[in-house]
Write a protein that holds these residues in place. Structure first.
Motif, mmCIF file in Angstrom:
data_model
loop_
_atom_site.group_PDB
_atom_site.id
_atom_site.type_symbol
_atom_site.label_atom_id
_atom_site.label_comp_id
_atom_site.label_asym_id
_atom_site.label_seq_id
_atom_site.Cartn_x
_atom_site.Cartn_y
_atom_site.Cartn_z
ATOM 1 N N TYR A 235 0.757 -1.322 0.112
ATOM 2 C CA TYR A 235 -0.038 -0.176 -0.214
ATOM 3 C C TYR A 235 0.975 1.305 -0.142
ATOM 4 C CZ TYR A 235 -3.563 3.175 1.699
ATOM 5 O OH TYR A 235 -4.487 4.365 1.933
ATOM 6 N N LYS A 236 1.866 1.241 0.849
ATOM 7 C CA LYS A 236 2.993 2.418 0.935
ATOM 8 C C LYS A 236 3.389 2.622 -0.578
ATOM 9 C CE LYS A 236 3.187 1.843 5.846
ATOM 10 N NZ LYS A 236 4.043 1.127 6.923
ATOM 11 N N VAL A 237 4.045 1.704 -1.090
ATOM 12 C CA VAL A 237 4.788 1.501 -2.237
ATOM 13 C C VAL A 237 4.077 2.075 -3.491
ATOM 14 C CG1 VAL A 237 6.332 0.017 -3.856
ATOM 15 C CG2 VAL A 237 6.378 -0.224 -1.677
ATOM 16 N N LEU A 238 2.967 1.543 -3.425
ATOM 17 C CA LEU A 238 1.922 1.967 -4.631
ATOM 18 C C LEU A 238 1.146 3.254 -4.333
ATOM 19 C CD1 LEU A 238 0.667 -1.488 -5.884
ATOM 20 C CD2 LEU A 238 2.752 -0.084 -6.607
ATOM 21 N N TRP B 248 0.126 -11.000 -9.978
ATOM 22 C CA TRP B 248 0.009 -10.276 -11.234
ATOM 23 C C TRP B 248 1.576 -10.519 -11.989
ATOM 24 C CZ3 TRP B 248 -1.312 -7.322 -7.099
ATOM 25 C CH2 TRP B 248 -0.511 -6.215 -6.961
ATOM 26 N N HIS B 249 1.763 -9.694 -13.125
ATOM 27 C CA HIS B 249 2.995 -9.500 -13.495
ATOM 28 C C HIS B 249 3.581 -8.190 -13.879
ATOM 29 C CE1 HIS B 249 3.978 -13.886 -14.715
ATOM 30 N NE2 HIS B 249 2.619 -13.828 -14.537
ATOM 31 N N PRO B 250 3.989 -7.719 -12.620
ATOM 32 C CA PRO B 250 4.303 -6.168 -12.955
ATOM 33 C C PRO B 250 5.516 -6.045 -13.776
ATOM 34 C CG PRO B 250 5.152 -7.134 -10.716
ATOM 35 C CD PRO B 250 4.194 -8.005 -11.356
ATOM 36 N N GLU B 251 6.314 -7.057 -14.001
ATOM 37 C CA GLU B 251 7.293 -6.799 -14.896
ATOM 38 C C GLU B 251 7.167 -6.437 -16.442
ATOM 39 O OE1 GLU B 251 6.083 -11.061 -15.770
ATOM 40 O OE2 GLU B 251 6.210 -9.749 -14.073
ATOM 41 N N SER B 252 5.912 -7.267 -16.712
ATOM 42 C CA SER B 252 5.616 -6.779 -18.154
ATOM 43 C C SER B 252 4.944 -5.461 -18.271
ATOM 44 C CB SER B 252 4.372 -7.992 -18.665
ATOM 45 O OG SER B 252 5.286 -9.076 -18.727
ATOM 46 N N MET B 253 4.008 -4.928 -17.360
ATOM 47 C CA MET B 253 3.482 -3.514 -17.070
ATOM 48 C C MET B 253 4.526 -2.719 -17.004
ATOM 49 S SD MET B 253 0.095 -4.369 -14.639
ATOM 50 C CE MET B 253 -0.697 -2.998 -15.170
ATOM 51 N N THR B 254 5.646 -2.991 -16.250
ATOM 52 C CA THR B 254 6.713 -1.970 -16.508
ATOM 53 C C THR B 254 7.460 -1.939 -17.679
ATOM 54 O OG1 THR B 254 7.422 -2.502 -14.116
ATOM 55 C CG2 THR B 254 9.203 -1.666 -15.229
ATOM 56 N N ALA B 255 7.724 -3.099 -18.240
ATOM 57 C CA ALA B 255 7.995 -3.110 -19.633
ATOM 58 C C ALA B 255 7.286 -2.382 -21.005
ATOM 59 C CB ALA B 255 8.235 -4.456 -20.232
ATOM 60 N N MET C 87 4.169 0.265 -11.525
ATOM 61 C CA MET C 87 4.908 -1.090 -11.516
ATOM 62 C C MET C 87 6.380 -1.015 -11.157
ATOM 63 S SD MET C 87 2.296 -3.081 -10.872
ATOM 64 C CE MET C 87 0.634 -2.535 -10.933
ATOM 65 N N LEU C 88 6.820 -0.030 -12.041
ATOM 66 C CA LEU C 88 8.275 0.160 -11.984
ATOM 67 C C LEU C 88 8.731 0.592 -10.274
ATOM 68 C CD1 LEU C 88 11.426 0.410 -12.945
ATOM 69 C CD2 LEU C 88 10.845 2.662 -13.774
ATOM 70 N N ASP C 89 7.843 1.221 -9.472
ATOM 71 C CA ASP C 89 7.896 1.419 -8.365
ATOM 72 C C ASP C 89 8.330 0.396 -7.546
ATOM 73 O OD1 ASP C 89 7.977 4.195 -8.703
ATOM 74 O OD2 ASP C 89 5.784 4.383 -8.204
ATOM 75 N N LEU C 90 7.549 -0.911 -7.805
ATOM 76 C CA LEU C 90 7.661 -2.232 -7.054
ATOM 77 C C LEU C 90 9.192 -2.614 -7.260
ATOM 78 C CD1 LEU C 90 4.416 -4.327 -7.835
ATOM 79 C CD2 LEU C 90 5.288 -3.332 -5.698
ATOM 80 N N PHE C 91 9.647 -2.674 -8.411
ATOM 81 C CA PHE C 91 11.012 -3.038 -8.678
ATOM 82 C C PHE C 91 12.055 -2.138 -7.956
ATOM 83 C CE2 PHE C 91 8.529 -5.129 -11.757
ATOM 84 C CZ PHE C 91 9.195 -6.560 -11.771
ATOM 85 N N LYS C 92 11.867 -0.885 -7.972
ATOM 86 C CA LYS C 92 12.659 0.052 -7.261
ATOM 87 C C LYS C 92 12.859 -0.105 -5.707
ATOM 88 C CE LYS C 92 12.567 4.013 -10.811
ATOM 89 N NZ LYS C 92 12.120 5.232 -10.704
#
Length: 247
Positions: free
Chosen positions: A160-163, A213-220, A226-231
């Motif tokens: 919740y905080k990251v998003l 879900w697949h945040p890597e594909s939404m990031t791409a 979704m990039l925030d999740l990876f960061k």
């Protein structure tokens, strides 16, 4: 500080009698590089190799792929259960437990979330369409970089905080299994309208997070959210790498 090395678990793919091997989708690699990490694909391997993986890498991304063998949560395969890879299951269970022991972050995606849950004593729904009375579409028909359904986020969770403290977001969806009973120390961080658990984290630390879900594909595909999740994951790996080096 040098960039953290993130191990990406892989699946085995056979294209033909002349072409087979370990595989991880390019979008995982793209997303980790965008987030400031050095990605490293980890082949499925016996236990001693997994021990070395746990030493070599600063964090782990558990990737998507085949079903989890239901014997690991005390069930026989249902008619809707798909192909599973027992060798991969055992290697990834070992990796999750070693990462926790060594205080190294883990980010589970789709199958990866399910692996984390089973590794910590949880169970899975083997086939959503045949086991739920009124499921929504979890295996979307649109391209994987597009969102297809909403998930609601649980407040006071890491996710919740990251998003950016959004109450709900639109995600993509490419699965037919999901969490049933949560594993030890895990809590629900997001859920879909039909009650499926869509994300988890640990109640006592921020080292484990998983999304269905697949945040890597939404990031791409260009999603900054979704990039925030990876960061966040990569930043946590950096922090823990520094902390572990000072012990």
């Amino acid at each position: 500080m040098t960039k953290p090395i993130i191990g990406i678990t892989s699946g085995f793919v056979k294209l033909s009698n002349f072409s087979e091997g370990d595989y991880a989708h390019q979008d995982y690699i793209t997303s980790l590089i965008k987030a400031g990490a050095v990605p490293l694909i980890l082949p499925i391997a016996p236990g001693p190799c997994v021990d070395q993986y746990a030493e070599l890498c600063d964090g782990f991304l558990l990737s998507g792929g085949c079903d989890v063998n239901p014997q690991y949560f005390g069930e026989d395969p249902s008619p809707g259960c798909g192909v599973f890879d027992t060798e991969r299951d055992e290697a990834e269970f070992q990796l999750v437990r070693l990462a926790i022991k060594k205080s190294k972050p883990v980010f589970g995606i789709c199958r990866g979330l399910q692996v984390m849950n089973v590794a910590l004593g949880g169970t899975l729904i083997q086939d959503i369409p045949s086991e739920l009375d009124h499921p929504i579409q979890h295996e979307q028909k649109v391209p994987r970089r597009q969102g297809s359904h909403r998930v609601s986020l649980e407040k006071e969770t890491q996710l919740y905080k990251v998003l950016k403290e959004q109450e709900s977001i639109v995600v993509n969806s490419l699965h037919h299994q999901s969490i049933d009973r949560l594993g030890d120390g895990l809590r629900t961080a997001a859920f879909s309208s039909d009650g499926i658990i869509e994300a988890i984290d640990m109640t006592d630390n921020g080292l484990l997070m998983g999304v269905q879900w697949h945040p890597e594909s939404m990031t791409a595909g260009g999603s900054e959210l979704m990039l925030d999740l990876f960061k966040h994951f990569v930043d946590t790996c950096k922090e823990m790498k520094q902390a572990n080096s000072e012990v």
